[in-house]
Design a protein around this motif. Structure first.
Motif, PDB file in Angstrom:
ATOM      1  N   PRO A   1     -12.317   5.701 -12.077  1.00 27.34           N
ATOM      2  CA  PRO A   1     -11.311   6.780 -12.042  1.00 27.34           C
ATOM      3  C   PRO A   1     -10.296   6.590 -13.158  1.00 27.34           C
ATOM      4  CG  PRO A   1     -11.732   5.953  -9.825  1.00 27.34           C
ATOM      5  CD  PRO A   1     -12.464   5.031 -10.772  1.00 27.34           C
ATOM      6  N   GLY A   2      -9.996   7.674 -13.833  1.00 24.86           N
ATOM      7  CA  GLY A   2      -9.114   7.601 -14.989  1.00 24.86           C
ATOM      8  C   GLY A   2      -9.863   7.468 -16.295  1.00 24.86           C
ATOM      9  N   LYS A   3     -11.159   7.142 -16.205  1.00 19.90           N
ATOM     10  CA  LYS A   3     -11.992   7.035 -17.396  1.00 19.90           C
ATOM     11  C   LYS A   3     -13.317   7.734 -17.149  1.00 19.90           C
ATOM     12  CE  LYS A   3      -9.936   2.865 -19.395  1.00 19.90           C
ATOM     13  NZ  LYS A   3     -10.179   1.555 -20.022  1.00 19.90           N
TER      14      LYS A   3
ATOM     15  N   PRO B   1      -1.913   5.802 -11.657  1.00 20.70           N
ATOM     16  CA  PRO B   1      -1.579   4.391 -11.866  1.00 20.70           C
ATOM     17  C   PRO B   1      -0.093   4.117 -11.716  1.00 20.70           C
ATOM     18  CG  PRO B   1      -1.921   5.468 -13.967  1.00 20.70           C
ATOM     19  CD  PRO B   1      -2.241   6.493 -12.917  1.00 20.70           C
ATOM     20  N   ALA B   2       0.404   4.265 -10.500  1.00 23.76           N
ATOM     21  CA  ALA B   2       1.828   4.033 -10.233  1.00 23.76           C
ATOM     22  C   ALA B   2       1.977   3.369  -8.872  1.00 23.76           C
ATOM     23  CB  ALA B   2       2.603   5.345 -10.270  1.00 23.76           C
ATOM     24  N   VAL B   3       3.089   2.667  -8.713  1.00 19.26           N
ATOM     25  CA  VAL B   3       3.378   1.940  -7.473  1.00 19.26           C
ATOM     26  C   VAL B   3       4.791   2.288  -7.009  1.00 19.26           C
ATOM     27  CG1 VAL B   3       3.572  -0.325  -6.375  1.00 19.26           C
ATOM     28  CG2 VAL B   3       1.851   0.052  -8.166  1.00 19.26           C
TER      29      VAL B   3
ATOM     30  N   ALA C   1       7.149   2.177 -10.372  1.00 24.88           N
ATOM     31  CA  ALA C   1       6.792   1.598 -11.668  1.00 24.88           C
ATOM     32  C   ALA C   1       5.375   1.981 -12.030  1.00 24.88           C
ATOM     33  CB  ALA C   1       6.930   0.073 -11.627  1.00 24.88           C
ATOM     34  N   LEU C   2       5.088   1.970 -13.293  1.00 24.57           N
ATOM     35  CA  LEU C   2       3.725   2.149 -13.767  1.00 24.57           C
ATOM     36  C   LEU C   2       2.928   0.881 -13.493  1.00 24.57           C
ATOM     37  CD1 LEU C   2       4.474   3.790 -17.241  1.00 24.57           C
ATOM     38  CD2 LEU C   2       3.820   4.941 -15.120  1.00 24.57           C
ATOM     39  N   LYS C   3       1.656   1.064 -13.200  1.00 19.79           N
ATOM     40  CA  LYS C   3       0.808  -0.093 -12.926  1.00 19.79           C
ATOM     41  C   LYS C   3       0.776  -1.037 -14.136  1.00 19.79           C
ATOM     42  CE  LYS C   3      -2.499  -2.434 -10.755  1.00 19.79           C
ATOM     43  NZ  LYS C   3      -3.785  -1.800 -10.434  1.00 19.79           N
TER      44      LYS C   3
ATOM     45  N   ALA D   1      -0.043   0.357   1.575  1.00 16.28           N
ATOM     46  CA  ALA D   1      -1.038   1.422   1.672  1.00 16.28           C
ATOM     47  C   ALA D   1      -1.523   1.721   0.272  1.00 16.28           C
ATOM     48  CB  ALA D   1      -0.448   2.669   2.322  1.00 16.28           C
ATOM     49  N   GLU D   2      -2.779   1.440  -0.003  1.00 18.90           N
ATOM     50  CA  GLU D   2      -3.315   1.666  -1.339  1.00 18.90           C
ATOM     51  C   GLU D   2      -3.586   3.157  -1.553  1.00 18.90           C
ATOM     52  OE1 GLU D   2      -6.643  -0.780  -2.387  1.00 18.90           O
ATOM     53  OE2 GLU D   2      -5.937  -2.448  -1.150  1.00 18.90           O
TER      54      GLU D   2
END
Length: 936
Positions: free
Chosen positions: A96-98, A521-523, A588-590, A515-516
């Motif tokens: 995912p993301g690619k 791509p952020a937390v 934050a960004l991963k 919880a994932e």
């Protein structure tokens, strides 16, 4: 370069080698009816059996030292040689993301190689080549061409050069060029009628992050993100001999072909190939309906079921089921929908077999002017009949004969789509045996009606995914528009698929809930600790000022440096304060998670609380309090709490959260340090995390950044919330605002603390009487009387007794009548006009359907999980909410109203021009009337 799986591939999959349950011979039975039944079954099997054609595709299979699998088939009827290379990589191997990398790389492979820069096709077009192409699907990527035997060396040289000597040919210019080509291919596909169907089906039928939840074309965003380094790594990982199958077929001997294979491919090294994804749990059936509008000439229906993939024992039966239902004039659905009822123009069905899972798909093109609902009803009727016993052995026999004939004719070709090189490569790729498809013909021939019936019963369930693509605009004039006599019904199906919550404790004792959610791509995090305004003590506003000061510098960063560091990292750290809790929020960004967490830890453990910044914050807060007092609503929210709870009660503080001028003015830096040390400790906090991170990733990071944050040995302080009694009767408090054109009415009532028992009944009661736009109170004062822009009531979520607040700004000359109407609504709700069945049904529908969008963002999910754990509730409490609401009954809501509502005990705070409104308020004789001193 075609992304689609060729139709003949689908035919070939029907001929796959699969297990077949053999029937034991029936012994002689003494009971006649059993013998008859046995005879009937045997006859049915015989009726469905067709002798498989005698097909032979002899082959030689050998693995070179570098791992390349080479398969050779001799066919000397024509002086041509077909070459087909299958790389064991497809879109399912992307992340995912690619997405779109497999297909993008297929395009790059036609741009020449290190030793032949330029267009790959050029030498072939000069050599009489045919059937040149490449395709990408979910499971693999292949390249093929058929050339005159005299050009076989050229062809193998070219193929081997781009396998072993390609990395240097990939430039930024080439990447940008082919990226543009692929994006235009995507646009062209989506611009075609029904072009978005299979993207929508993929995401709608497979869970997020499943390798089949996206199509090979990928997304525009991911294509834009593809870097030169990314595609070079893709080549290094997957385009190596050990990950490929080379098939050479035609006018060439085995010895010649193997010698050339060694010559051209034998010197290409292989490194470690990424593990091949061979297994994935089959997704369950998706009960879901989606509607798209597009520029199409007619409505199309897609019905999709998730079924086993290739090489499963159901494969043959599923293929036969598709032909029984559609694709032929004699098929069940074609007869009913196209020929007899004339409600459709075409109908088709196919089994889409893939490595990890398959899908059974039915499509129906609705005849223009025919009601969609009617077509869907007829479709479902026929499917039910088929599942219950509509399998015809005779029709199965006819289908087999037709398909065997087509196969024999198709095997005239050695290359290209459906040729013998494809059969050999597909057999090796999916079954590990180049002869599997041919060997499986006899098993296909033996499939009987009972096996197809069993497959229909098991997989063709009424739970399925439905996609409707409707015309955005009609191509012909419509005889009539939409039926405006009634509102179309709403599909009330709601499925909450929330991520699993993981609970663990850090080395310092801090409880963590994770919880994932890997969609972006952020937390996001929320560190909540018990304190809040209830812990202010004799300095109202202390908790909120402490929260505000956390962003004024921490660790080695002063206020401005702290702000700059956040911007540099793309992180956001803030703090808030409520009645019972303070919280520190983080996102934050991963890619910047570790340094962002270090900054977050500085805020938690090393806030600076600089004195010069405190002076500024206190001054600004005092100004804000003055602004609150100038506004009727702010004034009422400041004055009501001490009237409900008492001056010295922890909840007697202004509900604006700003504190008092006296309290804020008295706050010192020492007070902030003491507040921080007293309340912000691991044993008094809970950290909730939602985002693109796993426990294995985040736990060591948290233990590292919080390694020095420990709970002190001193006992944990507590903020006791004493219970208060409701007043024995109504009380009225007035605040004067001379010349006001509107009166602000607020009434308060102390409610018992929140508990899960009866929570939904309380919510229903509160929403129907005054908690939403269509509530009785708002409809009365706004819609019926036009005295107010809006009237509502809210119940604040507190640990102790909750404040229930009713507010209604009304025109000044309607102050008295408005109070009467408010009381009338509450009194009738408790007596002559309790909640109606329709009001309850509306509440149920509204609440249940709202859940569909309640967890769209990580922030929404974070808030819900934080609240759930704050209340000590299990993880399933949120997901089960729709079921609890659906089960709510009218008596339960009526009981909640009697338990909680007491309009005769309201404490009223009314702000307005007392010269005009006080006489009529006193005339209502509600209870004692007190004029409060003017706000300073």
């Amino acid at each position: 370069m075609d992304l689609r799986t060729p139709l003949f591939f689908l035919l070939l999959s029907s001929l796959a080698l699969s297990a077949c349950v053999e029937k034991d011979a029936h012994p002689a039975l003494t009971v006649d009816r059993e013998a008859a039944a046995s005879s009937k079954a045997a006859a049915a099997n015989d009726a469905a059996y067709v002798e498989a054609p005698k097909i032979e595709i002899p082959f030689h299979r050998e693995r070179l030292d570098n791992g390349l699998t080479v398969i050779v088939h001799e066919d000397h009827k024509a002086p041509v040689v077909a070459i087909n290379i299958w790389y064991k990589v497809g879109s399912k191997d992307e992340k995912p993301g690619k997405t779109g990398f497999a297909h993008l790389f297929e395009h790059l492979m036609f741009n020449g190689s290190e030793n032949y820069p330029g267009e790959f096709f050029e030498p072939f077009q000069r050599s009489g080549a045919t059937d040149m192409n490449g395709t990408t699907n979910n499971d693999r990527t292949n390249y093929f061409e058929t050339v005159p035997k005299g050009a076989v060396d050229m062809a193998l040289w070219m193929e081997s050069d781009r396998m072993g000597h390609f990395a240097g040919a990939i430039t930024q210019e080439v990447l940008d060029e082919q990226r543009g080509v692929v994006k235009n291919e995507k646009r062209q596909g989506e611009n075609a009628p029904y072009g978005k169907a299979f993207d929508t089906i993929a995401s709608g039928t497979f869970p997020p992050n499943h390798p089949y939840s996206w199509t090979p074309i990928g997304s525009m965003e991911d294509l834009d993100r593809a870097s030169l380094e990314d595609v070079k790594q893709w080549f290094a990982d997957y385009y190596q001999p050990a990950n490929a199958i080379l098939v050479i077929a035609g006018d060439i001997t085995v010895d010649q072909a193997m010698a050339k294979a060694r010559e051209y491919f034998g010197d290409i090294p292989s490194t470690s190939v990424p593990p091949r994804i061979n297994n994935w749990q089959l997704p369950g059936q998706v009960s879901k309906r989606e509607v798209l509008y597009d520029k199409v000439p007619q409505t199309r229906i897609y019905r999709v079921w998730n079924v086993p993939g290739v090489a499963g024992e159901e494969e043959n039966a599923l293929e036969l089921m598709a032909s029984l239902l559609a694709n032929r004039k004699n098929s069940l659905l074609y007869r009913r929908l196209v020929r007899d009822e004339k409600v459709a123009t075409s109908v088709s069905a196919f089994y889409y077999g893939r490595q990890l899972a398959g899908q059974f798909i039915i499509t129906v093109d609705v005849k223009p002017g025919q009601p969609l609902e009617k077509v869907e009803t007829l479709l479902q009727e026929e499917l039910r009949k088929f599942v219950k016993g509509g399998v015809s052995a005779e029709e199965i026999r006819r289908i087999k004969q037709s398909e065997f004939a087509g196969l024999v004719k198709g095997l005239e070709k050695i290359g290209g789509f459906g040729g013998k090189t494809d059969i050999l490569a597909r057999s090796e790729f999916y079954y590990g045996d180049p002869g599997a498809l041919v060997a499986g013909l006899e098993d296909y021939a033996k499939v009987d009606a009972a096996q197809v019936q069993q497959a229909a019963e098991q997989w063709l369930t009424e739970n399925s995914y439905t996609l409707i693509i409707q015309p955005k605009e009609e191509y012909t004039a419509s005889e009539q528009g939409a039926d405006r006599s009634k509102l179309p019904p709403v599909d009330k199906t709601v499925e909450l698929e929330l991520p699993q919550q993981q609970s663990f404790t850090l080395d310092n004792g801090l409880k963590v809930i994770l919880a994932e959610r890997h969609d972006t791509p952020a937390v996001f995090m929320n560190l909540q600790f018990r304190s809040g305004a209830a812990a202010d003590g004799d300095k109202p506003g202390l908790a909120s000022i402490a929260a505000r000061m956390l962003s004024e510098g921490a660790g080695k960063y002063d206020s401005l440096e702290f702000s700059s560091r956040q911007e540099e990292l793309g992180a956001t750290i803030g703090a808030g304060s409520g009645l019972d809790y303070n919280s520190i929020t983080f996102s934050a960004l991963k890619t910047q998670l570790k340094p962002s967490l270090e900054l977050f830890a500085d805020v938690v453990t090393q806030p600076l609380f600089p004195a010069q910044d405190l002076t500024r914050v206190v001054s600004n807060r005092i100004d804000a309090i003055s602004q609150e007092k100038a506004q009727p609503q702010g004034l009422a929210l400041r004055e009501l709490p001490p009237l409900l709870y008492g001056e010295n009660h922890p909840y007697g503080t202004p509900l604006t959260g700003s504190g008092t001028v006296e309290g804020v003015r008295s706050i010192t830096r020492d007070d902030l340090v003491k507040f921080h040390n007293t309340w912000l400790r691991p044993d008094n906090a809970m950290l909730t995390i939602v985002g693109d991170v796993t426990r294995d990733e985040i736990e060591p990071l948290l233990n590292d950044v919080f390694r020095n944050w420990r709970s002190p040995k001193t006992p944990l302080a507590s903020a006791d919330i004493p219970a208060v009694e409701r007043p024995s009767g109504t009380r009225v408090f007035l605040l004067d605002r001379p010349g006001a054109q509107q009166t602000y009415i607020m009434a308060g009532l102390v409610m018992p603390p929140w508990t899960p028992d009866g929570a939904e009944a309380f919510d229903a009661m509160a929403k129907v009487i005054a908690g939403k736009f269509t509530s009785r109170v708002n409809m009365n004062l706004r819609e019926d009387k036009h005295w107010s822009y809006g009237a509502r009531a809210v119940s604040l979520d507190t640990e102790g007794q909750r404040p229930y607040l009713l507010f209604a700004p009304v025109q000044t000359d309607k102050t008295g009548p408005a109070i009467q109407e408010l009381l009338k609504e509450y009194r009738e709700f408790l007596s002559s006009r309790p909640i109606s069945e329709q009001e309850l049904a509306d509440f149920r529908d509204d609440e249940i359907l709202k859940q569909s969008g309640a967890f769209q963002t990580k922030g929404q999910l974070l808030s819900s999980i934080t609240w759930q754990n704050e209340k000590g509730l299990p993880p399933e409490y949120i997901a089960d909410y729709p079921q609890r609401v659906a089960a709510l009954t009218k008596p339960e809501v009526e009981a909640a109203a009697r338990e909680f509502l007491a309009p005769e005990q309201f404490t009223w705070v009314i702000v307005g021009d007392l010269a005009r409104i006080q006489p009529e308020i006193e005339a209502l004789d509600l209870g004692p009337v007190t004029v409060l001193p003017a706000a300073e």
